[in-house]
Design a protein around this motif. Structure first.
Motif, short mmCIF file in Angstrom:
data_model
loop_
_atom_site.label_atom_id
_atom_site.label_comp_id
_atom_site.label_asym_id
_atom_site.label_seq_id
_atom_site.Cartn_x
_atom_site.Cartn_y
_atom_site.Cartn_z
N LEU A 69 20.39 30.30 75.16
CA LEU A 69 20.37 31.61 75.59
C LEU A 69 21.92 32.65 75.45
O LEU A 69 21.84 33.75 74.91
CB LEU A 69 20.10 31.93 77.12
N ALA A 70 22.86 31.69 75.53
CA ALA A 70 24.07 32.33 74.99
C ALA A 70 24.19 32.64 73.50
O ALA A 70 24.57 33.84 73.30
CB ALA A 70 25.26 31.33 75.51
N PHE A 71 23.53 31.81 72.68
CA PHE A 71 23.56 32.19 71.42
C PHE A 71 22.76 33.33 71.06
O PHE A 71 23.26 34.12 70.12
CB PHE A 71 23.03 31.02 70.60
N ARG A 72 21.61 33.46 71.69
CA ARG A 72 20.82 34.65 71.50
C ARG A 72 21.61 35.73 71.91
O ARG A 72 21.31 36.75 71.19
CB ARG A 72 19.62 34.41 72.12
N ARG A 73 22.38 35.95 72.86
CA ARG A 73 23.00 37.10 73.34
C ARG A 73 24.10 37.53 72.55
O ARG A 73 24.38 38.54 71.94
CB ARG A 73 23.59 36.78 74.82
N LEU A 74 24.93 36.30 72.03
CA LEU A 74 26.07 36.52 71.26
C LEU A 74 25.76 37.18 69.80
O LEU A 74 26.42 38.23 69.23
CB LEU A 74 26.79 35.34 71.08
N ARG A 75 24.71 36.66 69.21
CA ARG A 75 24.21 37.05 67.80
C ARG A 75 23.88 38.60 67.93
O ARG A 75 23.71 39.24 66.79
CB ARG A 75 23.27 36.22 67.29
N GLN A 76 23.59 39.28 69.09
CA GLN A 76 23.29 40.58 68.97
C GLN A 76 24.40 41.45 68.96
O GLN A 76 24.11 42.60 68.88
CB GLN A 76 22.19 40.62 70.41
N GLY A 77 25.38 40.87 69.18
CA GLY A 77 26.60 41.82 69.38
C GLY A 77 26.97 42.19 67.81
O GLY A 77 26.65 42.00 66.92
N GLY A 78 28.29 42.85 67.87
CA GLY A 78 29.05 43.08 66.72
C GLY A 78 30.28 42.38 66.38
O GLY A 78 31.16 42.78 65.67
N SER A 79 30.50 41.62 67.21
CA SER A 79 31.89 40.85 67.12
C SER A 79 31.75 39.61 65.91
O SER A 79 30.69 39.29 65.36
CB SER A 79 32.26 40.00 68.42
N ARG A 80 32.93 39.22 65.56
CA ARG A 80 33.00 38.19 64.56
C ARG A 80 32.41 36.92 64.90
O ARG A 80 31.58 36.22 63.93
CB ARG A 80 34.65 37.69 64.32
#
Length: 359
Positions: free
Chosen positions: A170-181
């Motif tokens: 779930l954390a990876f799914r949320r993180l990959r939707q952002g614009g950070s590195r």
């Protein structure tokens, strides 16, 4: 920090071996050298050659899936070199670090080459874990006995691991939707998993190669057990050998030595066999693995001699460069070819990536 971790791994392996020497004596280690015969050594060498070829093929599939060029003969030579360095140097991953970095420099993309090696080793470990868990949960073994006696504790641990995996997903799914590195890195990693491992043209070959490699390691362990004098059936030996292979993935070792010997001695003793015979089997396997990796030493020597010949040829062809017009006279400008091979060990993060991959 990297040096501290490296020394901790070395001291951990030394501590394990020292404990085994204290508890079981030197006889099991010496027997592991005395019982080896030339036919058994030749058979183990042949099995090692087969596993190396299939491992190199797996690396080719993954690297090409990521868009990197890698010829099959070069992959075999580099894999042998990596196996030898893993067996000769502490930690058990420095050869894979060198393999990844050298291929990346040849291709002009070290980061992608490192990710290809990480994916290749991770695929092999995942297939091995599926085989190991299936066998250990279905075939009578010390592990199955522990599960039956402490079922509630085991179930709690498995539930905690599953819950942690769900949280990470779930954390990876949320993180990959952002614009950070970090998000960009996660998206890149997932895309490379799809193209390097899960693509229709890749996953059958990667799976087949990984299964053959696991079977090769088990076959080498069987040869080692027979050389050590064990007459136990394969159904009794294979779970114990899978435990030993699981222990080999731990980074607390010296060229592969340490946890393998401890777990094999415990597993043989817990299964009603001799702990000393288990330790002897592990020692014989260690010798077999080192001998099977010796072609990697030949690769290192041949390449070193080739670099020396190339450097000598360049010096003979252009020992001194002419002084450019307009510069004041002075000492001759000597051309020094920069042909020395880069150091084998790159920055610490690459090694940590391969350790996390189970390399």
């Amino acid at each position: 920090m990297g040096r501290i971790w490296a020394w901790a791994r070395i001291l951990g392996g030394v501590g394990i071996l020292a404990f085994l020497l204290w508890r079981l004596g030197t006889g099991a280690f010496l027997d592991g050298l005395r019982v080896i015969s030339l036919p058994a050594l030749g058979l183990a060498f042949g099995i090692g050659a087969a596993t190396t070829v299939f491992s190199a093929w797996r690396w080719c599939l993954v690297a090409r899936g990521l868009g990197l060029r890698l010829s099959f003969p070069a992959a075999i030579a580099d894999y042998y070199k990596a196996l030898f360095l893993n067996a000769a140097l502490p930690g058990g991953v420095l050869g894979d670090v060198d393999r990844a970095v050298q291929h990346g420099r040849d291709e002009g993309d070290v980061a992608k080459s490192v990710r290809a090696v990480v994916l290749e080793r991770t695929a092999g470990q995942l297939v091995f874990l599926v085989i190991a868990v299936t066998v250990l949960l279905t075939v009578p073994s010390p592990v199955l006995t522990v599960i039956e006696r402490h079922g509630f504790v085991v179930a709690t641990v498995l539930l905690a691991v599953a819950l942690a995996a769900v949280i990470l997903l779930l954390a990876f799914r949320r993180l990959r939707q952002g614009g950070s590195r970090v998000a960009a890195g996660i998206r890149t990693g997932l895309a490379e998993i799809r193209t390097g491992l899960l693509a229709r043209r890749n996953w059958p070959g990667v799976t087949l190669a990984s299964v053959v490699v696991v079977l090769g390691h088990l076959a080498t362990f069987v040869v080692a057990a027979r050389a050590a004098g064990s007459a136990a059936s394969l159904t009794r030996l294979i779970p114990l050998m899978l435990l030993a292979l699981l222990a080999m993935s731990l980074p607390l070792n010296i060229g592969g030595w340490g946890p393998r010997e401890a777990v094999t001695a415990w597993a043989f003793g817990a299964a009603g066999l001799s702990a000393t015979q288990g330790l002897t089997t592990a020692v014989v396997y260690g010798v077999f693995a080192f001998v099977a990796a010796l072609p990697g030493a030949a690769v290192l020597i041949v390449r070193a001699l080739s670099r020396l010949r190339t450097a000598a040829a360049v010096r003979l062809a252009a020992p001194i460069s002419p002084v450019p017009y307009g510069l004041p006279a002075g000492p001759a400008l000597v051309v020094e070819p920069l042909l020395a091979e880069p150091a084998l060990v790159p920055a610490a993060p690459v090694g940590r990536e391969l350790v996390r991959a189970g390399a």
